[in-house]
Write a protein that holds these residues in place. Sequence first.
Motif, PDB file in Angstrom:
ATOM      1  N   GLU A  15     -52.563 148.304   3.751  1.00  0.00           N
ATOM      2  CA  GLU A  15     -51.199 148.010   3.962  1.00  0.00           C
ATOM      3  C   GLU A  15     -50.436 148.912   3.184  1.00  0.00           C
ATOM      4  OE1 GLU A  15     -49.985 146.068   6.173  1.00  0.00           O
ATOM      5  OE2 GLU A  15     -52.062 145.092   6.709  1.00  0.00           O
ATOM      6  N   GLU A  48     -44.439 146.854   5.164  1.00  0.00           N
ATOM      7  CA  GLU A  48     -46.068 146.955   4.899  1.00  0.00           C
ATOM      8  C   GLU A  48     -46.262 146.738   3.612  1.00  0.00           C
ATOM      9  OE1 GLU A  48     -47.774 147.191   7.495  1.00  0.00           O
ATOM     10  OE2 GLU A  48     -46.609 148.131   8.887  1.00  0.00           O
ATOM     11  N   HIS A  51     -46.672 143.109   3.289  1.00  0.00           N
ATOM     12  CA  HIS A  51     -47.834 142.516   3.858  1.00  0.00           C
ATOM     13  C   HIS A  51     -48.931 142.670   2.819  1.00  0.00           C
ATOM     14  CE1 HIS A  51     -46.481 143.880   8.250  1.00  0.00           C
ATOM     15  NE2 HIS A  51     -46.068 142.937   7.675  1.00  0.00           N
ATOM     16  N   GLN A 125     -48.907 141.900  14.118  1.00  0.00           N
ATOM     17  CA  GLN A 125     -49.277 143.106  14.805  1.00  0.00           C
ATOM     18  C   GLN A 125     -48.985 143.445  16.333  1.00  0.00           C
ATOM     19  OE1 GLN A 125     -50.051 144.570  11.787  1.00  0.00           O
ATOM     20  NE2 GLN A 125     -50.551 146.047  13.294  1.00  0.00           N
TER      21      GLN A 125
END
Length: 176
Positions: A15, A48, A51, A125
Amino acid sequence: MPGFVDALNQQVAREFAASQQYVAIAVYYDSETLSQLASHFYRQAIEERNHAMMIVQYLLDANQQVVIPGVDAPRSDFSDVAGPVRLAVEQEKTVTDQIVALARLARDEGDLVGEQFLGWFLQEQREEVASMSALLAVVDRASDANVLLVEEYLARINVAAAEPAAPAPSAAGGAL
Ligand SMILES: [Fe+2]
Ligand SMILES: [Fe+2]
């Protein structure tokens, strides 16, 4: 084959690597004075990073070891406007496969808490592959002569609307 906790730690690295790749793409577009494409990817880079920190928080909550990794250098040599978006679609598809493998591993280990945690990531996703593929379709249709149509497209769509309906997992230190 690594256990679920090791595999989650590997996903933290991926990530962060995805985040760095999106920073590199954003800087490329910024250098081409394509500000909508640049800010789209600056935002994706932050997502990201969040995440990664959600997985860090999960490992902290589960009282498991968490190792903050170094990451491989991203690609930053792009020859045309479509190349970075094509790379981004491939990256999102790869990450989807990685999250599916993680969920399968959790299931195999009978770790239902871990499997449930990954549910949000699976939804995320699905949405990221869809929205990045849509952007690629727009970029492919626009020739270099009218790449400004891509800028208009991004100015029109609401990227924030493409979030999973379920509340996001907590990110360590707070989401940015
Ligand atoms: Fe991600
Ligand atoms: Fe992503």
